[in-house]
Enzyme design. Sequence first.
Site, PDB file in Angstrom:
ATOM      1  N   SER A  23      53.854 -19.118   1.170  1.00 48.72           N
ATOM      2  CA  SER A  23      53.448 -18.214  -0.014  1.00 48.72           C
ATOM      3  C   SER A  23      53.890 -16.634   0.316  1.00 48.72           C
ATOM      4  CB  SER A  23      51.610 -18.234   0.148  1.00 48.72           C
ATOM      5  OG  SER A  23      51.374 -17.111  -0.676  1.00 48.72           O
ATOM      6  N   SER A  24      54.082 -16.097  -0.599  1.00 47.67           N
ATOM      7  CA  SER A  24      54.707 -14.642  -0.643  1.00 47.67           C
ATOM      8  C   SER A  24      53.666 -13.875   0.145  1.00 47.67           C
ATOM      9  CB  SER A  24      54.850 -14.167  -1.928  1.00 47.67           C
ATOM     10  OG  SER A  24      53.501 -13.942  -2.495  1.00 47.67           O
ATOM     11  N   CYS A  25      52.644 -14.301   0.203  1.00 47.92           N
ATOM     12  CA  CYS A  25      51.367 -13.378   0.840  1.00 47.92           C
ATOM     13  C   CYS A  25      51.432 -13.355   2.270  1.00 47.92           C
ATOM     14  CB  CYS A  25      50.007 -13.910   0.430  1.00 47.92           C
ATOM     15  SG  CYS A  25      49.394 -15.405   1.227  1.00 47.92           S
ATOM     16  N   TYR A  38      44.928 -17.185   6.489  1.00 48.98           N
ATOM     17  CA  TYR A  38      46.092 -18.264   5.550  1.00 48.98           C
ATOM     18  C   TYR A  38      47.422 -17.861   6.152  1.00 48.98           C
ATOM     19  CZ  TYR A  38      48.068 -20.151   1.122  1.00 48.98           C
ATOM     20  OH  TYR A  38      48.845 -21.012   0.371  1.00 48.98           O
ATOM     21  N   LYS A  72      50.318 -20.352   7.451  1.00 50.09           N
ATOM     22  CA  LYS A  72      51.388 -20.662   6.605  1.00 50.09           C
ATOM     23  C   LYS A  72      52.606 -20.093   7.509  1.00 50.09           C
ATOM     24  CE  LYS A  72      49.956 -22.728   2.908  1.00 50.09           C
ATOM     25  NZ  LYS A  72      50.710 -24.064   2.589  1.00 50.09           N
ATOM     26  N   HIS A 121      42.479 -17.137  -8.325  1.00 50.19           N
ATOM     27  CA  HIS A 121      43.361 -15.845  -8.263  1.00 50.19           C
ATOM     28  C   HIS A 121      43.037 -15.192  -9.384  1.00 50.19           C
ATOM     29  CE1 HIS A 121      45.504 -18.867  -5.441  1.00 50.19           C
ATOM     30  NE2 HIS A 121      45.721 -17.642  -4.838  1.00 50.19           N
TER      31      HIS A 121
HETATM   32  O1  GFB Z   1      45.403 -13.493  -7.012  1.00 52.27           O
HETATM   33  P1  GFB Z   1      44.639 -12.692  -6.132  1.00 52.27           P
HETATM   34  O2  GFB Z   1      42.983 -12.992  -5.756  1.00 52.27           O
HETATM   35  O3  GFB Z   1      44.967 -12.461  -4.807  1.00 52.27           O
HETATM   36  O4  GFB Z   1      44.718 -11.258  -6.767  1.00 52.27           O
HETATM   37  P2  GFB Z   1      46.258 -11.797  -4.049  1.00 52.27           P
HETATM   38  C1  GFB Z   1      43.868 -10.062  -6.283  1.00 52.27           C
HETATM   39  C2  GFB Z   1      44.195  -8.699  -7.037  1.00 52.27           C
HETATM   40  O5  GFB Z   1      43.603  -8.594  -8.238  1.00 52.27           O
HETATM   41  C3  GFB Z   1      43.562  -7.506  -6.047  1.00 52.27           C
HETATM   42  C4  GFB Z   1      42.839  -7.951  -8.287  1.00 52.27           C
HETATM   43  O6  GFB Z   1      44.122  -6.508  -6.193  1.00 52.27           O
HETATM   44  C5  GFB Z   1      42.255  -7.843  -7.180  1.00 52.27           C
HETATM   45  O7  GFB Z   1      41.439  -6.484  -6.778  1.00 52.27           O
HETATM   46  N1  GFB Z   1      41.618  -8.647  -9.444  1.00 52.27           N
HETATM   47  C6  GFB Z   1      41.010  -8.045 -10.384  1.00 52.27           C
HETATM   48  C7  GFB Z   1      41.044  -9.770  -9.121  1.00 52.27           C
HETATM   49  N2  GFB Z   1      40.109  -8.654 -10.897  1.00 52.27           N
HETATM   50  C8  GFB Z   1      40.083  -9.918 -10.097  1.00 52.27           C
HETATM   51  C9  GFB Z   1      39.427 -11.082 -10.505  1.00 52.27           C
HETATM   52  O8  GFB Z   1      38.314 -10.906 -11.049  1.00 52.27           O
HETATM   53  N3  GFB Z   1      39.692 -12.089  -9.187  1.00 52.27           N
HETATM   54  C10 GFB Z   1      40.662 -11.710  -8.649  1.00 52.27           C
HETATM   55  N4  GFB Z   1      40.878 -13.062  -7.421  1.00 52.27           N
HETATM   56  N5  GFB Z   1      41.258 -10.794  -8.044  1.00 52.27           N
HETATM   57  C11 GFB Z   1      46.356 -14.032  -2.618  1.00 52.27           C
HETATM   58  C12 GFB Z   1      46.370 -14.349  -1.238  1.00 52.27           C
HETATM   59  O9  GFB Z   1      46.633 -12.604  -2.770  1.00 52.27           O
HETATM   60  O10 GFB Z   1      47.615 -14.381  -3.153  1.00 52.27           O
HETATM   61  C13 GFB Z   1      46.461 -15.696  -1.249  1.00 52.27           C
HETATM   62  O11 GFB Z   1      45.020 -13.767  -0.881  1.00 52.27           O
HETATM   63  C14 GFB Z   1      47.450 -16.623  -1.948  1.00 52.27           C
HETATM   64  O12 GFB Z   1      46.298 -16.130  -0.008  1.00 52.27           O
HETATM   65  C15 GFB Z   1      47.842 -15.732  -3.341  1.00 52.27           C
HETATM   66  O13 GFB Z   1      48.655 -16.239  -0.971  1.00 52.27           O
HETATM   67  C16 GFB Z   1      49.217 -16.010  -3.668  1.00 52.27           C
HETATM   68  O14 GFB Z   1      47.258 -11.681  -4.841  1.00 52.27           O
HETATM   69  O15 GFB Z   1      45.910 -10.280  -3.696  1.00 52.27           O
END
Ligand code: GFB
Length: 307
Positions: free
Chosen positions: A108-110, A137, A141, A180
Site C-alpha cells: 500500500s502507498s501508506c 500496518y 506490509k 476509508h
Molecule cells: O482513507 P483514510 O481514512 O486514510 O483518509 P489515509 C484519512 C484522511 O481523510 C485524513 C480525512 O486526513 C482524515 O482526516 N477524513 C475526513 C476522513 N473525513 C473522514 C472520514 O469521515 N473518515 C475517514 N476515514 N477519513 C490510510 C491508511 O491512510 O490509507 C491505511 O491508514 C491504508 O493503512 C489506506 O493504507 C490506503 O489515506 O490517511
Amino acid sequence: MQKDSKIYIAGHLGMVGSAIMRKLKNEGFINLIHKSSEELDLTNQQQVISFFKNEKPEFVFLAAAKVGGIQANNTYRAQFLYENLMIQSNVIHQSYVHNVKKLLFLASSCIYPKFAEQPIKESDLLTGLLEYTNEPYAIAKIAGVKLCENYNKQYGSNFISVMPTNLYGSNDTYDLNNAHVLPALLQKFHHAKINNLKNVEVWGSGTPKREFLHVNDLADACYFLMQNYKGNIALNIGTGNDISIKELAMLIKDIVGFQGSIYWNNEKPDGTPRKLLDVSLIHNLGWKHRIELVDGIKEVYLKKFMS
Ligand code: GFB
C-alpha cells in the site's frame, strides 16, 4: 497464466480480491480457488499448510489483509501488525514450499515515509519515519514486500509486490469507524441528504491530499503485472493525480446533491499530509488507469446508494 491455470485469490470477498476475481473471470480463467475467512483462517499456520498441500495452486494473488481507514488503523494497532504479519508470512512461505509459479502481494502507498518527497518513487521506501496512525500496518506490509524480495533472492521464487494508492469501488467498507475517507464521505453525505440534516461532519483540517484509484483499475494493473512483470521493485499503481480532502468533500457533496454545510472536526487526525505516487515505472511498462475520479465516484454512488 493459462486459462486453466490453478489460481488462488486470497481475500476474494474484499474490495481488492473481488475485483481481481471479476477481472480473471472476464478474461476467461476457469480454475479459480478461494476460501472465506470462516473456511480458512490465514493467520493459522497449520490451516494454511493443509490448504496448500491439498490445493497446490500455481498462481497466487495475496489480497487478504486486515485493512481500514485512519481511525481503524490507529485503534486496532496490535491487530493490524499481528494479523497482517501472520497472513502474509503463512501464504508467502507456503507458496514457496509448494512451488507456486508466481505470487502477487498487495502492499500500500501508506507504507512510504510520512514526509517523502512528492510524487513518491519506489526508491523512497524505508528512507524516513512512518506516519504514526498506521505505522503497525505499514511495518507489516513492508515486511511482506521484503519477504517477497528475499524469497526471490534466496530461493529464486517469482513473488512480485505492488503499491496501490488509496482505493475505492465495489465491496468497500462503509462503516464509519473503519471506512476509508471516500466511502465514509459518500455514506455521510447520502445519509444527511435523505434525512434532511443541516450539516455533515468531515474529519481533520481538509488540507491533506490523497490520490484515489478505482479498484477495477487496480485489478486490471495486477492482472497486467502478473502477466508481464518480474522483479523486486514493489511497483506504484495510481492515477498520478491527487486532490485535497476539502476538494473531495465538495465533490462528493455535489455528486450526492447535499444542500447543507460541512463541519470540520479538527479533533480527528489528518494523517499523512500527502502521498501522491510517481507512476512512471508502471506507465513505462505499458499500463495506465482508465477510470477518472469524478466518473468513478458517480458510478460507485449510483451502484451503492441508488440501485
Ligand atoms: O482513507 P483514510 O481514512 O486514510 O483518509 P489515509 C484519512 C484522511 O481523510 C485524513 C480525512 O486526513 C482524515 O482526516 N477524513 C475526513 C476522513 N473525513 C473522514 C472520514 O469521515 N473518515 C475517514 N476515514 N477519513 C490510510 C491508511 O491512510 O490509507 C491505511 O491508514 C491504508 O493503512 C489506506 O493504507 C490506503 O489515506 O490517511
